[in-house]
Structures are given as structure tokens and as C-alpha cells.
Design an enzyme around this catalytic site. Structure first.
Site, PDB file in Angstrom:
ATOM      1  N   HIS A   3       0.839  -1.204   0.000  1.00  0.00           N
ATOM      2  CA  HIS A   3       0.000   0.000   0.000  1.00  0.00           C
ATOM      3  C   HIS A   3       0.875   1.256   0.000  1.00  0.00           C
ATOM      4  CE1 HIS A   3      -3.190   2.837   0.957  1.00  0.00           C
ATOM      5  NE2 HIS A   3      -2.495   3.245   2.007  1.00  0.00           N
ATOM      6  N   ARG A  36       4.554  10.218  -5.865  1.00  0.00           N
ATOM      7  CA  ARG A  36       5.947  10.626  -6.086  1.00  0.00           C
ATOM      8  C   ARG A  36       6.436   9.867  -7.316  1.00  0.00           C
ATOM      9  NH1 ARG A  36       5.468  10.410  -0.561  1.00  0.00           N
ATOM     10  NH2 ARG A  36       6.172   8.258  -0.466  1.00  0.00           N
ATOM     11  N   GLU A  44      -8.652  -2.479   6.849  1.00  0.00           N
ATOM     12  CA  GLU A  44      -7.643  -2.589   7.909  1.00  0.00           C
ATOM     13  C   GLU A  44      -8.126  -3.540   9.004  1.00  0.00           C
ATOM     14  OE1 GLU A  44      -5.931   1.075   9.310  1.00  0.00           O
ATOM     15  OE2 GLU A  44      -6.403   2.159   7.470  1.00  0.00           O
ATOM     16  N   ARG A  60     -10.138  11.502  -0.326  1.00  0.00           N
ATOM     17  CA  ARG A  60      -8.818  11.686  -0.962  1.00  0.00           C
ATOM     18  C   ARG A  60      -8.556  13.114  -1.423  1.00  0.00           C
ATOM     19  NH1 ARG A  60      -6.368   7.550   1.283  1.00  0.00           N
ATOM     20  NH2 ARG A  60      -7.280   5.554   0.697  1.00  0.00           N
ATOM     21  N   GLN A  85      -7.778  15.132   1.597  1.00  0.00           N
ATOM     22  CA  GLN A  85      -6.472  14.673   2.102  1.00  0.00           C
ATOM     23  C   GLN A  85      -5.310  15.280   1.307  1.00  0.00           C
ATOM     24  OE1 GLN A  85      -6.196  10.385   2.128  1.00  0.00           O
ATOM     25  NE2 GLN A  85      -4.147  10.347   3.024  1.00  0.00           N
ATOM     26  N   TYR A 143      -2.799  17.486   3.722  1.00  0.00           N
ATOM     27  CA  TYR A 143      -1.957  16.588   4.518  1.00  0.00           C
ATOM     28  C   TYR A 143      -0.529  17.049   4.759  1.00  0.00           C
ATOM     29  CZ  TYR A 143       0.881  14.231   0.898  1.00  0.00           C
ATOM     30  OH  TYR A 143       1.784  13.925  -0.081  1.00  0.00           O
ATOM     31  N   THR A 189      -3.676   0.268   5.642  1.00  0.00           N
ATOM     32  CA  THR A 189      -4.378  -0.420   4.565  1.00  0.00           C
ATOM     33  C   THR A 189      -3.665  -1.708   4.183  1.00  0.00           C
ATOM     34  OG1 THR A 189      -5.023   1.736   3.749  1.00  0.00           O
ATOM     35  CG2 THR A 189      -5.343  -0.109   2.244  1.00  0.00           C
ATOM     36  N   GLU A 220      -6.009   2.590  -4.941  1.00  0.00           N
ATOM     37  CA  GLU A 220      -5.093   1.663  -5.598  1.00  0.00           C
ATOM     38  C   GLU A 220      -5.793   0.846  -6.686  1.00  0.00           C
ATOM     39  OE1 GLU A 220      -4.178   0.619  -1.365  1.00  0.00           O
ATOM     40  OE2 GLU A 220      -2.398  -0.220  -2.325  1.00  0.00           O
TER      41      GLU A 220
HETATM   42 MN    MN Z   1      -5.672   4.109   7.111  1.00  0.00          MN
END
Ligand code: MN
Length: 414
Positions: free
Chosen positions: A128, A137, A196, A232, A235, A239, A344, A358
Site C-alpha cells: 500500500h 511521487r 484494515e 482523498r 487529504q 496533509y 491499509t 489503488e
Molecule cells: Mn488508514
């Protein structure tokens, strides 16, 4: 491998039940009245408060609407209650008192099993972390330089941890796409889930007192399935430099039953080989991960569920005991009811990825559900269901479902 322990309750001997006598997970239920502690057995929930009041179980405050008092008593008390319950339910030991304390699972409501005092989420899935790093990146520097040395985590919100079946609104937030000049505020457009396992801390630790990995393992009461819902687009904008904040604070769903470490003991396994040796304070002292099969299904409103992921908890790089030892290493006090998300859980290829980010590679490759509709991220009315079990020889140790349905966004504050 342990064999099935046969019960006088026939549904507990079904090889497909998540709740054989080997399991005995702890939760909180109500049968149209006050919530109290119970255990799942076959198709039934056994009222632990009722057994406590007749003297068949020691006083662990099972009449409370949360397991916290029992969880704070420690390993010996957990084992004693488990042994008593095993004797009471074992084949040949049927009594009217125990039978009278059983409720059909269809007739009860399941509540949050414990008061979540604190919530920390980690990032221990190597695949993950690699996938996310590759996306944002590049492949060469996908894993951050600290990742192979330190279990990375952030302090989350305990206030919005909810039990399976709790629906909630699509979150609002501030976001800014790279091509936009100024940020905007509104409903999240890239709503995601994260598969998770949650470790539940029973025994607390003291401020200023580090704990070993073995002590940490003994402090863990049990495990739940956990969905770390993630916005997302919120985030991405918020973040840096302090990590996720509101993008993960609107909801975290857990399964209703805390599966005890004793029932999972036959399924213990080691963390994978390490290319960098860990510092002594978080080194493995034995197998502390678990072989737990996991699956995620997605259902668009009115459609059939589609399985979109199958993976296993045994792929994680750090165990919950290592994460807990690391958490307390600076002097941070850990509390009864502390919840630690694993990170994750993603396997090596697409069908084993534990997030939509993903699976659709950042929204570039939509999924097609069995109803024919496509998805990049979660839409209003969609239901996500996370499932997990450890497969024994002729029995399984299940967690119960971890589900949530997304409601339309709320009206923003004026
Ligand atoms: Mn998490």
C-alpha cells in the site's frame, strides 16, 4: 492446528459459522432493552450480564454498555472468562440457565463494543505504501526513507468511530485540484475506503513508561475489522506537512465483535523478512501477525454486491504489538479502549488492493461492478462491506460484517 470444540448449541458446530465455540468474541447488544455485554455463539448472542447475575461468571461489569471494565482487567481475567464460557457451552453441558440467556441474533441490535478512548491509524502495509508513493511521487522513492525503520502513524479521532451498519453523510471539506487556482469548500468527490484490522488495547500503560513488544502483545485484548474511510481530495490538499486531519476524521467503521487474541492464537504468523534490521525496541520476539483472510464487497444501490478485493492480514510489515510498543516508546500513555488501525492491507496485485485509490490507480481505471455500473470512487447510496475470518480445520473464526452506506452530503453551515 486446533480442532473444532463442539457445543450443545448445534448452529455453533456448522463449519461455515463465523462464531463456533473456538471463537467467543465479545460485543455489546440490546434485545429491545438496555445494551449490555454479550458473546456470539452460532446463530445466537449469549447475555453475559445475565450469566454474571446468576454467579456463573465473575463480576466484570458485563451489565455495562461497553466492554472497557472487562478489557482493563488483563490477560488472566480474559482467559478465566473464556474458560468458563467454553465449559458452559461445551457439548454435554447444556443447562436451562445458559439456554435462557441466549438470544436469536436476528432479534438483537449490535452496538459499539467498547468506548473508543483514543484512535491511532498506522501505515504498515508495504505494498500500500509503495502504491501510494508511486502514484504521488515516483517508483524509485515510493517508500519514504523512514518507512523500513519506524511504524508510521497519525493520531486520529475516537469521536467518530462507529459500529458496522452505521450510515453517514458524504463529508464536506476544503480541496484544491492541481489545475485550480484557489481552493473550494463542498462535498468530497473522491471518497474512498481502507481495509484494515484494528487492535484493541485492554491493559493500559503509564505515561513516561516505555513497554516491550512482549508487554505490548499482552496488553492487546483483541482485534476488529476496520474501515478507515478517506476523503482523498480533502487529504491531498490538507496533509502536508502534518499528515491527515479532517480527511479521515468524519467516520471510521469497526465490526461489532472483538475477536480475542486467544481464539486467533492458532493463526499466528511472522512478519515478512526485513531488508533493514529494526532497532531493538521494536524487534519481533515471535510470530505476532495473524493469518486472516479478508474481502471487500461494493454494492451500488439496488444492485448485487461485487467482491472487489481479497487479501490477507499476514502481509503486513509491522504487527500491532510492534506498533503499540513504538507508540508508547516516547512516554505516550496508552489507555483501555485505545484503537490501533493496522494501515491499509494490500497484497501484491490489483485484486488484492485494500483501497479504491489503488484499485482504480487514482481514478484512472474504473472498476465495473456486477450490476454493470462503473466506479472510480464511492458514490452516494453505495455500500462497502468488509469481511474477515481465520480458516481453521473444519471451523472458522469470524468477525461479523463491517459495513457502511454513504448518504448524500449534509447542508453546509450557513
Ligand atoms: Mn488508514
Amino acid at each position: 492446528m486446533t480442532d473444532l470444540i463442539r457445543s450443545w448449541l448445534e448452529t455453533a458446530n456448522d463449519p461455515a459459522t463465523p462464531f463456533p465455540l473456538n471463537n467467543l468474541p465479545f460485543g455489546v447488544f440490546a434485545a429491545g432493552d438496555t445494551p449490555r455485554c454479550g458473546t456470539a455463539i452460532g446463530n445466537h448472542v449469549l447475555d453475559l450480564a445475565a450469566l454474571q447475575s446468576t454467579g456463573l461468571l465473575p463480576d466484570c461489569e458485563f451489565e455495562a454498555p461497553a466492554l472497557n471494565t472487562f478489557m482493563g482487567l488483563g490477560k488472566q481475567a480474559w482467559e478465566d472468562v473464556r474458560q468458563k464460557l467454553t465449559d458452559l457451552l461445551r457439548d454435554g453441558n447444556e443447562t436451562g440457565t445458559v439456554r435462557a440467556a441466549l438470544h436469536d441474533v436476528g432479534s438483537v441490535t449490535l452496538h459499539l463494543p467498547f468506548q473508543v478512548t483514543e484512535y491511532t491509524d498506522f501505515y504498515a502495509g508495504r505494498q500500500h505504501a509503495f502504491n501510494v508513493g508511486s502514484m504521488f511521487r515516483d517508483r524509485e522513492s515510493a517508500l519514504p526513507p523512514n518507512w523500513l525503520h519506524i511504524p508510521i502513524g497519525y493520531n486520529g479521532r475516537a469521536s467518530t468511530v462507529v459500529v458496522s451498519g452505521t450510515d453517514f453523510h458524504r463529508p464536506l471539506g476544503q480541496m484544491k485540484a492541481p489545475h485550480e487556482e484557489i481552493p473550494s469548500f463542498g462535498p468530497c468527490k473522491r471518497l474512498d475506503m481502507e481495509l484494515e484490522i484494528g487492535a484493541v488495547v485492554g491493559l493500559p500503560s503509564q505515561m513516561g513508561k516505555p513497554i516491550s513488544v512482549d508487554e505490548a502483545d499482552d496488553m492487546i485484548f483483541g482485534y476488529v475489522i476496520l474501515n478507515d474511510w478517506s476523503a482523498r481530495d480533502i487529504q491531498t490538499w490538507e496533509y502536508q506537512p502534518l499528515g491527515p486531519f479532517l480527511s479521515k476524521a468524519f467516520a471510521t467503521t469497526i465490526s461489532p465483535w472483538v475477536v480475542s487474541k486467544f481464539s486467533l492464537a492458532p493463526f499466528r504468523c511472522a512478519t515478512p523478512p526485513r531488508e533493514k534490521e529494526l532497532l531493538p525496541y521494536i524487534r519481533d520476539t515471535g510470530p505476532m501477525l495473524y493469518d486472516i483472510d479478508l474481502a471487500v464487497s461494493m454494492t451500488a444501490k439496488g444492485g448485487p454486491p461485487t467482491v472487489i478485493c481479497r487479501t490477507n492480514y499476514n502481509t503486513m510489515y509491522y504487527s500491532a504489538a510492534q506498533q503499540l510498543a513504538h507508540h508508547a516508546s516516547s512516554g505516550c500513555a496508552m489507555r483501555t479502549g485505545d484503537l490501533l488501525g493496522s494501515g491499509t492491507i494490500s497484497g501484491p496485485d490489483k485484486g488484492t488492493y485494500g483501497s479504491l485509490l489503488e484499485m482504480t490507480w487514482g481514478g484512472k481505471h474504473p472498476l465495473t461492478l456486477d450490476c454493470g455500473r462503473t466506479r472510480t470512487f464511492i458514490e452516494d447510496g453505495d455500500t462497502l462491506a468488509l469481511h474477515g475470518h481465520a480458516q481453521g480445520d473444519g471451523y472458522r473464526i469470524g468477525f461479523g460484517p463491517c459495513t457502511g452506506t454513504i448518504l448524500p452530503p449534509p447542508t453546509p453551515a450557513a
